[in-house]
Structures are given as C-alpha cells and as structure tokens.
Design a protein around this motif. Structure first.
Motif, short mmCIF file in Angstrom:
data_model
loop_
_atom_site.label_atom_id
_atom_site.label_comp_id
_atom_site.label_asym_id
_atom_site.label_seq_id
_atom_site.Cartn_x
_atom_site.Cartn_y
_atom_site.Cartn_z
N HIS A 172 0.83 -1.21 0.00
CA HIS A 172 0.00 0.00 0.00
C HIS A 172 0.87 1.26 0.00
N LEU A 173 1.92 1.23 0.79
CA LEU A 173 2.83 2.38 0.87
C LEU A 173 3.51 2.62 -0.47
N GLN A 174 3.94 1.54 -1.12
CA GLN A 174 4.59 1.68 -2.42
C GLN A 174 3.63 2.25 -3.46
N LEU A 175 2.38 1.81 -3.42
CA LEU A 175 1.39 2.34 -4.34
C LEU A 175 1.20 3.83 -4.11
N HIS A 176 1.06 4.23 -2.86
CA HIS A 176 0.90 5.64 -2.55
C HIS A 176 2.09 6.46 -3.04
N MET A 177 3.29 5.95 -2.81
CA MET A 177 4.49 6.67 -3.23
C MET A 177 4.55 6.78 -4.75
N ALA A 178 4.14 5.73 -5.45
CA ALA A 178 4.14 5.76 -6.91
C ALA A 178 3.15 6.80 -7.42
N LEU A 179 1.97 6.86 -6.80
CA LEU A 179 0.98 7.86 -7.20
C LEU A 179 1.48 9.27 -6.93
N GLN A 180 2.12 9.46 -5.80
CA GLN A 180 2.68 10.78 -5.48
C GLN A 180 3.75 11.16 -6.51
N ALA A 181 4.58 10.21 -6.86
CA ALA A 181 5.66 10.48 -7.81
C ALA A 181 5.12 10.86 -9.18
N ARG A 182 3.98 10.35 -9.53
CA ARG A 182 3.38 10.66 -10.84
C ARG A 182 2.44 11.85 -10.76
N ASN A 183 2.38 12.46 -9.62
CA ASN A 183 1.51 13.63 -9.40
C ASN A 183 0.04 13.33 -9.67
N LEU A 184 -0.36 12.08 -9.43
CA LEU A 184 -1.77 11.73 -9.58
C LEU A 184 -2.55 12.09 -8.32
N VAL A 185 -1.84 12.24 -7.23
CA VAL A 185 -2.46 12.63 -5.98
C VAL A 185 -1.81 13.93 -5.55
N ALA A 201 -6.04 10.93 3.20
CA ALA A 201 -5.40 10.82 4.51
C ALA A 201 -6.24 9.96 5.46
N GLU A 202 -7.55 10.14 5.44
CA GLU A 202 -8.43 9.35 6.30
C GLU A 202 -8.38 7.87 5.91
N LEU A 203 -8.39 7.59 4.61
CA LEU A 203 -8.31 6.20 4.16
C LEU A 203 -6.99 5.56 4.57
N GLU A 204 -5.90 6.30 4.45
CA GLU A 204 -4.60 5.76 4.84
C GLU A 204 -4.55 5.50 6.34
N LYS A 205 -5.17 6.36 7.14
CA LYS A 205 -5.24 6.13 8.58
C LYS A 205 -6.01 4.85 8.89
N MET A 206 -7.16 4.69 8.22
CA MET A 206 -7.98 3.49 8.46
C MET A 206 -7.22 2.23 8.08
#
Length: 70
Positions: A27-40, A59-64
């Motif tokens: 999940h963390l790798q997916l989030h980092m990949a999305l951040q790197a591509r400026n999709l989020v 942020a709320e989803l990541e906390k959950m």
C-alpha cells in the motif's frame, strides 16, 4: 508434543505478521508511486476545495488502512 504445537503456533503468528507487513508495504509503495506521478496532489498543492477534499479523504483512508494492519 506441546513444544511442537507452540512452535507451530509461533510460526503461524510470524507468517501472519509477515503477510500483514508485506501488505502494508505494498500500500505504501502504491501511494508513493501515485505521489511520484503527481496523480495525488500533495498538501502544498491543495489550492482549491476539491483538492483539499481529495487530500483529506486520502489521509483518512490511509489512517484506516494503517489501523487495520495493527
């Protein structure tokens, strides 16, 4: 016999923890990949209310998700 059961139980617990950690890393790798591509959008980019809402929701989803892993 009892030692064998305890060892099997410990190994089973260890495997469960390893799987949970692997899922968290994925999940963390997916989030980092999305951040790197400026999709989020990042927090500093959240200029309008839609971007702010998207960031807050993410942020709320990541906390959950992180709390479910514990």
């Amino acid at each position: 016999m009892e030692n064998t059961l305890n060892l099997q139980s410990l190994e089973s617990h260890h495997n469960t923890v390893r799987e949970d950690f692997s899922e968290y890393v994925a999940h963390l790798q997916l989030h980092m990949a999305l951040q790197a591509r400026n999709l989020v959008p990042t927090l500093t980019q959240a200029a309008d209310s839609r971007e702010q809402l998207l960031h807050q929701t993410q942020a709320e989803l990541e906390k959950m998700i992180s709390r479910q892993m514990r």
